[in-house]
Design an enzyme around this catalytic site. Structure first.
Site, PDB file in Angstrom:
ATOM      1  N   HIS A 153       4.409  -5.120   0.093  1.00 64.56           N
ATOM      2  CA  HIS A 153       3.297  -4.485   0.825  1.00 64.56           C
ATOM      3  C   HIS A 153       3.035  -5.247   2.127  1.00 64.56           C
ATOM      4  CE1 HIS A 153      -0.555  -2.840   1.887  1.00 64.56           C
ATOM      5  NE2 HIS A 153      -0.343  -1.870   1.014  1.00 64.56           N
ATOM      6  N   GLU A 203       5.300   2.930   4.370  1.00 63.44           N
ATOM      7  CA  GLU A 203       3.920   2.736   4.829  1.00 63.44           C
ATOM      8  C   GLU A 203       3.933   2.138   6.232  1.00 63.44           C
ATOM      9  OE1 GLU A 203       1.023   2.444   1.230  1.00 63.44           O
ATOM     10  OE2 GLU A 203       1.654   0.450   1.786  1.00 63.44           O
TER      11      GLU A 203
HETATM   12  P1  PGA Z   1      -4.783   3.245   2.673  1.00 66.52           P
HETATM   13  O1  PGA Z   1      -3.829   2.128   2.029  1.00 66.52           O
HETATM   14  O2  PGA Z   1      -4.593   4.509   1.889  1.00 66.52           O
HETATM   15  O3  PGA Z   1      -6.176   2.682   2.510  1.00 66.52           O
HETATM   16  O4  PGA Z   1      -4.384   3.393   4.094  1.00 66.52           O
HETATM   17  C1  PGA Z   1      -2.545   2.431   1.591  1.00 66.52           C
HETATM   18  C2  PGA Z   1      -1.856   1.178   1.086  1.00 66.52           C
HETATM   19  O5  PGA Z   1      -2.057   0.113   1.668  1.00 66.52           O
HETATM   20  O6  PGA Z   1      -1.104   1.226   0.108  1.00 66.52           O
END
Ligand code: PGA
Length: 249
Positions: free
Chosen positions: A98, A167
């Site tokens: 992450h 992401e």
């Molecule tokens: P968010 O976070 O939906 O608050 O943007 C997603 C994540 O970090 O997995």
């Protein structure tokens, strides 16, 4: 979208013993026939893992951790949690790579070690990757993504237990999401990259970054997306349910 769709709730550093009850409604819904299309996974902080495992016993909801140490079992690593400890609690998944942990110093080499250990401990991995805003502006997204995937997955061969999560860093918690046509194009590129590097036929790739009850209507149109990794909006069970319903209906 085809097949089962993943809805992974990443609670980050939020939640206390009381908030465990907030998943009761999700539990009820998960038993309904319509919801069989949805694979729901909760990733609460370590402190709540056991409560979540107990609460979701005999349901289809699965539980995961948000990170794990690269040492598979035990050792003198103050403050760390090993993949075997997570598995031992009854959780099945772990989020690795992450960007919030990359920000704290995790690099592709460390993530690679963590992935290998977690796979050995029989955990399923949600492997996150994605570019920063400057990298996108310089049109380097694919280059960065290729590097993250090939380095973090170096010498990994068991992809059966690995889900990918794209992401874009600049999209996490900001409310900013790529235009739908650009995100679709990015997903096509990502799937091509993964197939080439990992030599797998049908990788499961989720989208994460500011998914909410409004933008889901558009996001779900992208057939290449196999589900969502949801941060902020997943802590509110009403919003989380709304996102799932809107996607599968
Ligand atoms: P968010 O976070 O939906 O608050 O943007 C997603 C994540 O970090 O997995």
């Amino acid at each position: 979208m085809t097949n089962k769709l993943y809805f992974i709730a990443n609670w980050k550093m939020f939640g206390n013993l009381k908030s465990v009850n907030s998943i009761d409604n999700v539990k009820k819904l998960s038993k309904k026939k319509d919801f069989s299309k949805a694979k729901i996974i909760y990733c609460p902080p370590y402190t709540l893992l056991q409560e979540f495992v107990k609460k979701t016993k005999n349901t289809k909801i699965k539980i995961g951790a948000q990170n794990s140490h690269d040492e598979i079992d035990k050792g003198p690593f103050t403050g760390s949690i090993s993949p075997k400890m997570i598995k031992n609690l009854g959780a099945d998944y772990v989020i690795l790579g992450h960007s919030e942990n990359r920000e704290n110093g995790e690099n592709n080499f460390m993530i690679n070690k963590k992935i290998k250990s977690a796979l050995k401990a029989k955990l399923k991995i949600v492997f996150c990757f994605g570019e920063k805003l400057q990298e996108r502006k310089k049109k380097k997204s694919n280059l960065i993504i290729k590097k993250q995937i090939s380095h973090s997955l170096s010498k990994v061969s068991n992809f059966k237990n690995l889900i990918f999560a794209y992401e874009p860093v600049w999209s996490i918690g900001t409310g900013k999401v790529l235009k739908i046509e650009d995100l679709k194009k990015q997903f096509i590129d990502i799937k091509f990259i993964i197939k080439k590097i990992c030599k797998i036929k049908e990788p499961k790739v989720l989208y994460g970054g500011s998914v909410n009850t409004s933008n889901i209507e558009n996001l779900k149109k992208i057939k290449e997306i196999n589900g969502f990794l949801i941060g902020g909006a997943s802590q509110n069970s009403k919003k989380f349910i709304d996102i799932i319903k809107k996607t599968i209906n």
